[in-house]
Write a protein that holds these residues in place. Structure first.
Motif, mmCIF file in Angstrom:
data_model
loop_
_atom_site.group_PDB
_atom_site.id
_atom_site.type_symbol
_atom_site.label_atom_id
_atom_site.label_comp_id
_atom_site.label_asym_id
_atom_site.label_seq_id
_atom_site.Cartn_x
_atom_site.Cartn_y
_atom_site.Cartn_z
ATOM 1 N N ILE A 27 0.818 -1.090 0.241
ATOM 2 C CA ILE A 27 -0.074 -0.149 0.010
ATOM 3 C C ILE A 27 0.985 1.213 0.100
ATOM 4 O O ILE A 27 1.930 1.133 0.492
ATOM 5 C CB ILE A 27 -0.925 -0.107 1.216
ATOM 6 C CG1 ILE A 27 -2.096 0.902 1.090
ATOM 7 C CG2 ILE A 27 -0.274 0.141 2.376
ATOM 8 C CD1 ILE A 27 -3.253 0.778 1.954
ATOM 9 N N ARG A 135 -6.359 -3.868 3.609
ATOM 10 C CA ARG A 135 -7.576 -2.887 3.098
ATOM 11 C C ARG A 135 -8.680 -3.154 3.945
ATOM 12 O O ARG A 135 -9.661 -3.126 3.482
ATOM 13 C CB ARG A 135 -7.510 -2.977 1.761
ATOM 14 C CG ARG A 135 -6.590 -2.298 0.776
ATOM 15 C CD ARG A 135 -5.449 -2.600 0.692
ATOM 16 N NE ARG A 135 -4.579 -1.849 -0.412
ATOM 17 C CZ ARG A 135 -3.349 -2.269 -0.727
ATOM 18 N NH1 ARG A 135 -2.712 -3.332 -0.041
ATOM 19 N NH2 ARG A 135 -2.649 -1.683 -1.668
ATOM 20 N N TYR A 164 -9.014 0.325 -1.690
ATOM 21 C CA TYR A 164 -10.059 0.211 -0.844
ATOM 22 C C TYR A 164 -11.440 0.399 -1.590
ATOM 23 O O TYR A 164 -11.512 0.936 -2.464
ATOM 24 C CB TYR A 164 -10.135 1.365 0.067
ATOM 25 C CG TYR A 164 -9.133 1.332 1.247
ATOM 26 C CD1 TYR A 164 -9.565 0.483 2.478
ATOM 27 C CD2 TYR A 164 -7.785 1.415 1.227
ATOM 28 C CE1 TYR A 164 -8.815 0.229 3.555
ATOM 29 C CE2 TYR A 164 -6.979 1.316 2.526
ATOM 30 C CZ TYR A 164 -7.382 0.653 3.379
ATOM 31 O OH TYR A 164 -6.605 0.357 4.235
#
Length: 182
Positions: A27, A135, A164
C-alpha cells in the motif's frame, strides 16, 4: 514449567499468526512524515470501522510523542449518537524503522500490535489517511470536524486508488459546538 512453556508457545504462535495477517499488495505510504507536525488532534471524517468504533459519533484520534518513536494515543467517541456513552481508548503507537515515519504498529493490548500506515498526509498536515495492507480498515481524518465535499471526495479517491472499496467507506458523524473540546 510445562505450563509456562505452553503459555509462551501459544503467545508466540498467536503473534506469528497475527503478523501473517498483513496480506495484500503493498500500500502507498506517505513519503515523509514529520512526527512533530503530525501530533495533536485529528477528527475522523470517514472510515471503514473496526468493531469497537461502529456507530461512532464525534470520533477524535489524538497523538502525543512520549519518547523517541513512541506515540501515546487517545481515541475517543460517543457510541451510537452524539449524546451516547463516551468511549476512550489509549493504544500506543510504535513508529517503525522505515525512514519515512509512515509505518507504525498500534498496540491496544499487549503483546499484539496492528499495522498502521500513514498512506497520505497533505503538506500542511490538515488531512491524513491511515490504512493497512489488508485494506480492511481505513481512517480519513482532518484537523477540523467538517471538511468540504471536494476535499472528502479527493481523500476517498486516494483510498480507492489504493485498493479500498468505496462502498465500505462511511462518513463519521461530527457535530461540535464552539465551546466543546475534543
Amino acid at each position: 514449567m510445562k505450563k509456562l512453556f505452553a503459555g509462551v508457545f501459544v503467545i508466540a504462535i498467536s503473534v506469528m499468526l497475527f503478523q501473517s495477517c498483513r496480506q495484500g499488495p503493498p500500500i502507498r505510504q506517505a513519503d515523509q512524515v514529520n512526527l512533530d507536525s503530525f501530533m495533536g488532534d485529528w477528527y475522523v471524517i470517514a472510515n471503514i470501522p473496526t468493531f469497537i468504533e461502529k456507530g461512532a459519533h464525534n470520533a477524535v484520534e489524538s497523538y502525543a510523542k512520549s519518547k523517541k518513536d513512541v506515540i501515546d494515543t487517545t481515541f475517543s467517541f460517543n457510541k451510537n449518537s452524539f449524546d451516547g456513552k463516551k468511549k476512550v481508548y489509549n493504544p500506543t503507537g510504535f513508529v517503525g524503522d522505515d525512514p519515512s515515519n509512515a509505518v507504525w504498529d498500534m498496540q491496544f493490548l499487549w503483546p499484539f500490535k496492528s499495522e498502521y500506515i500513514i498512506v497520505y498526509v497533505d503538506p500542511e498536515y490538515q488531512y491524513t489517511i491511515i490504512g493497512r495492507t489488508k485494506r480492511d480498515y481505513l481512517w480519513i481524518m482532518a484537523r477540523e470536524p467538517q471538511i468540504s465535499e471536494a476535499a472528502l471526495e479527493n481523500l476517498i479517491q486516494i483510498a480507492v486508488d489504493e485498493g479500498y472499496d468505496r462502498e465500505q467507506i462511511m462518513q463519521v458523524p461530527q457535530k461540535w459546538d464552539e465551546a466543546a473540546d475534543p
